[in-house]
Design an enzyme around this catalytic site. Structure first.
Site, PDB file in Angstrom:
ATOM      1  CB  CYS A   1      38.665  42.975  36.927  1.00  0.00           C
ATOM      2  SG  CYS A   1      39.482  42.301  35.336  1.00  0.00           S
TER       3      CYS A   1
ATOM      4  CB  CYS B   1      46.897  40.604  37.121  1.00  0.00           C
ATOM      5  SG  CYS B   1      45.630  39.533  36.675  1.00  0.00           S
TER       6      CYS B   1
END
Ligand code: DGL
Length: 285
Positions: A69, A200
C-alpha cells in the site's frame, strides 16, 4: 514467510507479480478491508492501522513484510522503521514501495523498470498518481529531490479511484468522469510527463480507461513488476534475511472484513481462486 499488506484487495496486483517473480517463498497477504480505503486518512490513523496489521503478520511468523500500500508506505513506513521496529521488533524487516518506484521512474537502477534494459538517468518530467494521503505526505517529492533532483515531478491526487475499484466500478461514465478529472491537470500542461507512475495498488485495475485517456507516447508504469523486481534485488543484497524465509510456495490470505466478499473480488484480481480467513486486529499502544 513474507507478509504482504494492503488496505484492500488492490494489493493482490502486487502479490500476483511476487508469485511470478519469487514463486519459491511462502506468502501471507492481508487486506484491511474493514477500514479501507485509507486514501483520505491522516498520517496518525494510517500509522495506527498499518502498525496493527503488521503486528498481526509478525505474530503469524512473517520475518519480512512488504507494505504494498502506497498510502501506508508514504504515511507509516518511516515511523515503523525508525521507532516501532527498533523498540518492539528489532529482528523484523518492513519494506515499502515508494523508493523502488522512484528508482524506476528515474531509471536509477539497471532493471528498475522491468523490460527496459538501458538505465539512462532521466531529465524531464514524470508524474505520480496516488491517493490524497500519499500526495499530502510528499513522500514521492522527498525521494525524487534526494535521488533524482534533475527530474521535474508532477504529483496528482486521485480522489475516489481506489474506492471505485473496491466497489467494482471499473468501466462506464462514472469512473471515466473521475479519471478524466484527475488526469486532465497532468496532461494539459506545456510540458506533459514522459512517464506516469500508478502510485496506488488499485490503479492497475483502471488501466483500460487510463490508457484510453493518456496519449500513447506517455509510458504508464504500474508498480506491480517494479515492486517484485526490487524485492528480488533486495533479497540478493540481504542473504541473511533471505535465508530466514520459508520456501514451500504456500499462500495464505486474510482480511479484516467478510471473507467471501474478499475472496470473490480478490480472486478476479489475482487470477486464481483462493479462500481467506477473517482476522480481528489488536490495538497497538
Ligand atoms: N492501496 C492504497 C494505496 O496503494 C490505496 C487504497 C486506499 O485508499 O485504501 O495507496
Amino acid at each position: 514467510m513474507i507478509g504482504v499488506f494492503d488496505s484492500g484487495f488492490g494489493g493482490l496486483t502486487v502479490l500476483s507479480s511476487l508469485f511470478k517473480t519469487l514463486p519459491q517463498y511462502d506468502y501471507l497477504f492481508i487486506a484491511d478491508s474493514a477500514r479501507a480505503p485509507y486514501g483520505a486518512r491522516s498520517a496518525d490513523v494510517v500509522t495506527e492501522y498499518t502498525t496493527e496489521t503488521i503486528e498481526w503478520l509478525f505474530d503469524q511468523g512473517c520475518t519480512l513484510v512488504v507494505l504494498a500500500c502506497n498510502t501506508a508506505s508514504a504515511r507509516a513506513l518511516r515511523n515503523i522503521q525508525q521507532l516501532h521496529l527498533p523498540r518492539h521488533r528489532p529482528d523484523r524487516r518492513v519494506l515499502g514501495v515508494v523508493r523502488p518506484s522512484v528508482e524506476a521512474l528515474a531509471c536509477l537502477r539497471p532493471g528498475a523498470i522491468p523490460g527496459e534494459t538501458t538505465p539512462s538517468p532521466m531529465t524531464g518530467v514524470v508524474a505520480v498518481l496516488a491517493t490524497e494521503s500519499t500526495i499530502a505526505s510528499d513522500s514521492y517529492g522527498i525521494e525524487i529531490r534526494k535521488l533524482a533532483p534533475h527530474l521535474e515531478l508532477i504529483q496528482q491526487a486521485c480522489p475516489l479511484w481506489a474506492a471505485m475499484v473496491e466497489a467494482g466500478e471499473l468501466e462506464g461514465a462514472g469512473p471515466e468522469y473521475f479519471l478524466r478529472r484527475s488526469l486532465e491537470p497532468v496532461l494539459n500542461r506545456p510540458r506533459p510527463p514522459q512517464r506516469i507512475l500508478l502510485g496506488c495498488t488499485h490503479y492497475p485495475l483502471l488501466l483500460p480507461i487510463i490508457r484510453r485517456i493518456v496519449p500513447r507516447e506517455i509510458r504508464i508504469l504500474p508498480q506491480t513488476d517494479i515492486v517484485a523486481e526490487s524485492l528480488a534485488d533486495w533479497l540478493n543484497r540481504h542473504p541473511e534475511e533471505e535465508s530466514r524465509l520459508s520456501r514451500n510456495g504456500q499462500h495464505r490470505f486474510a482480511t479484516t472484513d467478510d471473507v467471501n466478499w474478499f475472496a470473490s473480488h480478490g480472486s478476479r484480481v489475482l487470477g486464481q481462486p483462493f479462500t481467506a480467513e477473517r482476522v480481528r486486529l489488536k490495538a497497538v499502544r
